[in-house]
Design a protein around this motif. Structure first.
Motif, PDB file in Angstrom:
ATOM      1  N   PRO A   1       3.091   9.478  -3.015  1.00 36.54           N
ATOM      2  CA  PRO A   1       3.151   8.568  -2.231  1.00 36.54           C
ATOM      3  C   PRO A   1       4.763   7.808  -2.406  1.00 36.54           C
ATOM      4  CG  PRO A   1       1.777   8.232  -4.008  1.00 36.54           C
ATOM      5  CD  PRO A   1       2.370   9.593  -4.137  1.00 36.54           C
ATOM      6  N   ALA A   2       5.327   7.497  -1.301  1.00 38.20           N
ATOM      7  CA  ALA A   2       6.465   6.631  -1.656  1.00 38.20           C
ATOM      8  C   ALA A   2       6.313   5.310  -1.823  1.00 38.20           C
ATOM      9  CB  ALA A   2       7.422   7.212  -0.595  1.00 38.20           C
ATOM     10  N   ARG A   3       5.555   5.059  -2.690  1.00 38.00           N
ATOM     11  CA  ARG A   3       5.131   3.450  -3.025  1.00 38.00           C
ATOM     12  C   ARG A   3       6.107   2.962  -4.045  1.00 38.00           C
ATOM     13  NH1 ARG A   3      -1.083   2.320  -4.434  1.00 38.00           N
ATOM     14  NH2 ARG A   3      -0.950  -0.096  -4.571  1.00 38.00           N
TER      15      ARG A   3
ATOM     16  N   GLN B   1       9.914   0.909   1.146  1.00 42.06           N
ATOM     17  CA  GLN B   1       9.461   2.358   0.717  1.00 42.06           C
ATOM     18  C   GLN B   1      10.327   3.407   1.228  1.00 42.06           C
ATOM     19  OE1 GLN B   1       5.422   1.577   1.999  1.00 42.06           O
ATOM     20  NE2 GLN B   1       4.800   1.296  -0.123  1.00 42.06           N
ATOM     21  N   LEU B   2      11.031   3.271   2.199  1.00 44.20           N
ATOM     22  CA  LEU B   2      11.987   4.181   2.796  1.00 44.20           C
ATOM     23  C   LEU B   2      13.515   4.008   2.502  1.00 44.20           C
ATOM     24  CD1 LEU B   2      10.221   4.759   6.327  1.00 44.20           C
ATOM     25  CD2 LEU B   2      10.229   6.478   4.364  1.00 44.20           C
TER      26      LEU B   2
ATOM     27  N   ARG C   1       4.717  10.737   7.523  1.00 44.30           N
ATOM     28  CA  ARG C   1       3.951   9.907   6.473  1.00 44.30           C
ATOM     29  C   ARG C   1       2.779   9.317   7.062  1.00 44.30           C
ATOM     30  NH1 ARG C   1       8.369   9.076   2.042  1.00 44.30           N
ATOM     31  NH2 ARG C   1      10.080  10.265   2.933  1.00 44.30           N
TER      32      ARG C   1
ATOM     33  N   VAL D   1      -6.841  17.940   5.545  1.00 48.25           N
ATOM     34  CA  VAL D   1      -5.485  18.476   5.109  1.00 48.25           C
ATOM     35  C   VAL D   1      -4.828  17.454   4.236  1.00 48.25           C
ATOM     36  CG1 VAL D   1      -3.306  19.066   6.218  1.00 48.25           C
ATOM     37  CG2 VAL D   1      -5.559  19.415   7.703  1.00 48.25           C
ATOM     38  N   GLU D   2      -4.776  16.215   4.282  1.00 52.56           N
ATOM     39  CA  GLU D   2      -4.179  15.456   3.432  1.00 52.56           C
ATOM     40  C   GLU D   2      -5.134  14.550   2.229  1.00 52.56           C
ATOM     41  OE1 GLU D   2      -1.118  15.682   2.690  1.00 52.56           O
ATOM     42  OE2 GLU D   2      -0.181  16.500   4.484  1.00 52.56           O
ATOM     43  N   GLY D   3      -6.220  14.731   2.280  1.00 54.03           N
ATOM     44  CA  GLY D   3      -7.065  13.976   1.574  1.00 54.03           C
ATOM     45  C   GLY D   3      -7.378  12.511   1.643  1.00 54.03           C
ATOM     46  N   VAL D   4      -6.720  12.117   3.068  1.00 51.82           N
ATOM     47  CA  VAL D   4      -6.896  10.701   3.505  1.00 51.82           C
ATOM     48  C   VAL D   4      -7.919  10.583   4.394  1.00 51.82           C
ATOM     49  CG1 VAL D   4      -5.600   8.651   4.634  1.00 51.82           C
ATOM     50  CG2 VAL D   4      -4.572  10.198   2.938  1.00 51.82           C
TER      51      VAL D   4
ATOM     52  N   PRO E   1       2.907  16.225   3.779  1.00 49.80           N
ATOM     53  CA  PRO E   1       3.867  17.634   4.282  1.00 49.80           C
ATOM     54  C   PRO E   1       3.149  18.829   4.766  1.00 49.80           C
ATOM     55  CG  PRO E   1       3.205  17.254   1.786  1.00 49.80           C
ATOM     56  CD  PRO E   1       2.824  16.031   2.572  1.00 49.80           C
ATOM     57  N   ARG E   2       1.665  18.870   4.327  1.00 46.48           N
ATOM     58  CA  ARG E   2       0.718  19.794   4.977  1.00 46.48           C
ATOM     59  C   ARG E   2       0.357  19.307   6.544  1.00 46.48           C
ATOM     60  NH1 ARG E   2      -2.284  22.702   1.500  1.00 46.48           N
ATOM     61  NH2 ARG E   2      -4.363  21.830   2.502  1.00 46.48           N
TER      62      ARG E   2
ATOM     63  N   ALA F   1     -11.253  14.604  -1.771  1.00 46.39           N
ATOM     64  CA  ALA F   1      -9.902  14.164  -1.414  1.00 46.39           C
ATOM     65  C   ALA F   1      -8.833  14.956  -2.018  1.00 46.39           C
ATOM     66  CB  ALA F   1     -10.072  12.514  -1.375  1.00 46.39           C
TER      67      ALA F   1
ATOM     68  N   ALA G   1      -8.531  18.501  -1.411  1.00 48.24           N
ATOM     69  CA  ALA G   1      -7.832  18.847  -0.068  1.00 48.24           C
ATOM     70  C   ALA G   1      -6.461  18.327  -0.081  1.00 48.24           C
ATOM     71  CB  ALA G   1      -8.516  17.738   0.955  1.00 48.24           C
TER      72      ALA G   1
ATOM     73  N   THR H   1       0.700  -1.376   0.087  1.00 45.43           N
ATOM     74  CA  THR H   1      -0.115   0.012  -0.055  1.00 45.43           C
ATOM     75  C   THR H   1       0.855   1.268  -0.154  1.00 45.43           C
ATOM     76  OG1 THR H   1      -0.238  -0.097   2.378  1.00 45.43           O
ATOM     77  CG2 THR H   1      -1.765  -1.117   1.253  1.00 45.43           C
ATOM     78  N   PRO H   2       0.508   2.196  -0.563  1.00 46.60           N
ATOM     79  CA  PRO H   2       1.006   3.643  -0.427  1.00 46.60           C
ATOM     80  C   PRO H   2       1.526   3.852   0.710  1.00 46.60           C
ATOM     81  CG  PRO H   2      -0.980   3.795  -1.697  1.00 46.60           C
ATOM     82  CD  PRO H   2      -1.164   2.570  -0.987  1.00 46.60           C
ATOM     83  N   LEU H   3       2.862   4.535   1.026  1.00 46.70           N
ATOM     84  CA  LEU H   3       3.278   5.153   2.229  1.00 46.70           C
ATOM     85  C   LEU H   3       3.299   6.657   1.792  1.00 46.70           C
ATOM     86  CD1 LEU H   3       4.567   5.200   5.058  1.00 46.70           C
ATOM     87  CD2 LEU H   3       6.746   5.042   3.898  1.00 46.70           C
ATOM     88  N   LEU H   4       2.229   7.158   2.163  1.00 43.97           N
ATOM     89  CA  LEU H   4       2.095   8.816   1.570  1.00 43.97           C
ATOM     90  C   LEU H   4       2.800   9.753   2.246  1.00 43.97           C
ATOM     91  CD1 LEU H   4      -1.986   8.561   1.308  1.00 43.97           C
ATOM     92  CD2 LEU H   4      -0.180   8.268  -0.790  1.00 43.97           C
ATOM     93  N   THR H   5       3.217  10.719   1.703  1.00 43.32           N
ATOM     94  CA  THR H   5       3.861  11.681   2.204  1.00 43.32           C
ATOM     95  C   THR H   5       2.707  12.653   2.977  1.00 43.32           C
ATOM     96  OG1 THR H   5       3.908  13.084   0.298  1.00 43.32           O
ATOM     97  CG2 THR H   5       6.034  12.021   0.840  1.00 43.32           C
TER      98      THR H   5
END
Lengths: 451, 451
Positions: free
Chosen positions: B28-30, A270-271, A144, A387-390, A132-133, B190, B193, A126-130
């Motif tokens: 996303p750091a995917r 992912q990192l 993240r 703030v992040e759309g999640v 930043p906001r 989303a 945002a 699954t995505p590891l989303l940044t």
């Protein structure tokens, strides 16, 4: 392409030959890799290369045969962990890039031996989303969100069930069951359906409506009970023999944690094979945290990462915080939390069989444990979405609420690299943080003049 | 690794330098790829390599500047399609394997120029699941399900909104709005945002509850109206100027279809650059079908696939089937469907602006159009969940209901390779195919004796 004895080719199932996960194994044609030769087991149709060697008790240390169905340690009734002959693993981090984007990319360190037995709906990676906001709002430079809501069935429970159902089937089980606070029941039902197995799901009667519906629609024998998840667990246990169920209660069998541990592998991959400073994890049964801790140890042994560990932070709900209390009181085992109550159904776990493993990891990592209120979770649901759309599950929102507290107390610094685990899709919880948009009647002048 | 002028490295964001989608772009750091040199635009921080060249009207053929915000063709008010200088694209199918598992892996044929402007939640590259048990039940040897429920916000709408919001922002828009039957509103909210943009969402008052909640929680100005989606569209149009909205109504601006077309690229990539024989697609506004048709043409021009096309099958609900009626009557444009009614909210679209494009594709492909009843959709919801473990949205269930009909009529043969599109997660629809598990009271003897 040949790397370390493993062939990787961008072949589709249609181009034939040697698929690691064949169509018969119900494989999602999402990735395009295949296994090569190089294993020494000629009996299996399609060996995964799994290095699984044995089961080991996390408490008494005794070992047991991994080729038999086991639940808890037969000697001391504590949690069994699968162990791998990691020296045999012919896989390097660089080999992973071309593999399918699911948790089965780590198949050498997963317990299924024959790819034909892998029951997959595309879970994991699954995505590891940044963020930043959100990071700016909380003064955290690197923040993240691991978005587990994008899994099949909309939660991280898919990982554990994919591993456990696959391995149970490989070892001969034909029916599986589990108690569930909600999402595990939906996931179990889905994977059992895909495997062609019978399933039983027992849930608290006030668990989210969608979890009831998804379990029933996927064909599981489903019951709602007056009580909590440990009551449901008792009912599964008393019914298992009569119904022929293999009981998949979390950490009471060895393989759900293996699916969950892929969270740890993914975090590292992912990192760029460096772990974050802080992991904030919503903890009910705690299998995800226990699994990540196990993955970190395996990756160190594999030489993929160093000895550093993130500070592991347990978040629970104020209405059900047995691990937090045990942590505060310096105990290794948690007492059952009476009258557990929270709208974060996944956190309504009054007693966790893996309590000592959770608490050991928190302490060894220099982490902490804290609880957050329902109001804080509701506010954090909106904040993460806005703030992040999640749009997080309540449990995912709890991690953001916890981060607010940890920044206020200074326990997390602005320089810490922090990962929040959103364990499920907020879209499964229409009633947790309700919203009522205004209604515009057909005779409104806005139709002519604009809103 | 250097291939065809594009560098691909398994670098993480942490390892620095030259990321195609930087953390600042909310990436996303995917995946772990980065762009190399090779573009000729030195102004952008991080060029995507997009080969976007101009906009072309699908009706009158006139061309327009792609660097300005456009909606419909200024000359004839029909749909504008982005066109690419495909001869300039330095990308081969084999290069894709190591790219991130999202729709942005196809960035050279997507409209965003600067990776800093990509607004992503990890959308796309969803699993194309094999469905062998369902295939056996319907006597179809090769049946698959594209599971779009695993997208961010739980539906395929994420693709179009990721592309359209990103490009609108790149071209200077600061506020976006759209009418929605449900899922598009949640997705728009989303992505807006995440982009830090203002959003407006107008939906029918009886759209699914979760869509109302997700739009509001993500901070969109949200209204419910007495009426259908085209009424909502009228309200967005009359309000856009006053509110400063750029109107993202589907196919009334050029870029949502570009996100949707990645469905076609993925289908080809996941099947080894061979298309299936039959694509069954639930059709409301039809942007996904139009997008796939466009993708097929682009891939042929790129030399990635041949000239063969799948038979494109439109599925609508019996209570709202304007495209089916137009197809049956040999019309190129569909009449508005009066009193549209179906529980499949995404199919409750009484008039589609792209009707002629949908009908052209269906006819050119040798496909067909058919409608299914509410009862058939409900039955198919349970069947897909029970047999393959995929709990579909009502619209996704409609494709399985349609396949039953097409097998019965012989229009699809047992030898056809068939793909069903499940456009959303069934978990967003707890009320469509309800289920009530039995409740077990605390004094039941089952607690002692087993279930």
């Amino acid at each position: 392409m040949k790397t370390n004895g493993m062939e990787i080719a961008d072949r589709s199932p249609e181009s034939g030959g040697g698929l690691i996960l064949s169509p018969d194994a119900l494989r999602p044609a999402r990735g395009l890799d295949r296994a090569g030769a190089g294993t020494d087991d000629a009996i299996m149709a399609n060996p995964t290369g799994s290095a699984l060697s044995h089961l080991e008790c996390t408490h008494c240390g005794r070992t047991h045969d991994a080729e038999e169905l086991h639940r808890l340690c037969p000697d001391c009734q504590k949690v069994l962990h699968p162990r791998y002959d990691l020296a045999r693993v012919r896989l390097e981090p660089a080999d992973l890039a071309a593999r399918e984007p699911s948790m089965w990319r780590y198949r050498e360190v997963l317990p299924v031996r024959d790819a034909e037995h892998v029951i997959s709906l595309g879970e994991g990676f699954t995505p590891l989303l940044t963020a930043p906001r959100l990071g700016a709002a909380l003064d955290v430079a690197d923040l993240r969100i691991k978005d587990e809501g994008q899994n099949p069935t909309g939660s991280f429970k898919a990982r554990g069930m994919s591993a456990a159902v696959s391995r149970a089937r490989e070892l001969g089980a034909t029916a599986v069951a589990a108690p569930s606070a909600g999402n595990a029941g939906g996931a179990l039902a889905a994977y059992a359906a895909r495997a062609g197995m019978t399933a039983g799901v027992v849930m608290p009667e006030d668990c989210p409506r969608i979890n009831q519906v998804e379990a029933v629609l996927a064909g599981a024998d489903t019951w709602l009970v007056e009580g909590l998840i440990d009551d449901a667990g008792r009912l599964v246990a008393t019914s298992a023999a009569g119904r022929g169920w293999f009981d998949l209660s979390t950490l009471k069998e060895p393989y759900r944690v293996e699916g969950k541990k892929t969270l740890g592998y993914e975090l590292a991959e992912q990192l760029g094979w460096e772990l974050p400073d802080v992991v904030i994890y919503p903890t009910g049964g705690g299998t995800g945290l226990v699994g990540m801790w196990k993955a970190f140890a395996e990756m160190t042994e594999l030489g993929w990462i160093g000895a550093e560990r993130p500070r592991m932070v347990v978040v629970q709900a104020a209405g059900c915080a047995p691990i937090v209390r045990a942590h505060d009181e310096g105990q290794r085992h948690a007492q059952r939390w009476p009258d557990a109550a929270t709208g974060a159904s996944g956190l309504r776990v009054p007693a966790a069989v893996g309590d000592y493993m959770i608490l050991d990891a928190v302490r060894a990592s220099g982490g902490t444990a804290l609880s957050v209120t329902e109001d804080e979770m509701r506010a954090a649901t909106g904040e993460m979405a806005r703030v992040e759309g999640v749009h997080p599950a309540p449990e995912g929102a709890a991690t953001l609420a916890a981060l607010h507290r940890l920044r206020a107390s200074g326990e997390v610094s602005g320089a810490d690299r922090v990962v929040l685990f959103n364990t499920g899709a907020g879209q499964k919880y229409p009633d947790f943080a309700p919203a009522d948009p205004p209604r515009l009647p057909a005779d409104s002048p806005a139709w002519r003049d604009g809103l």
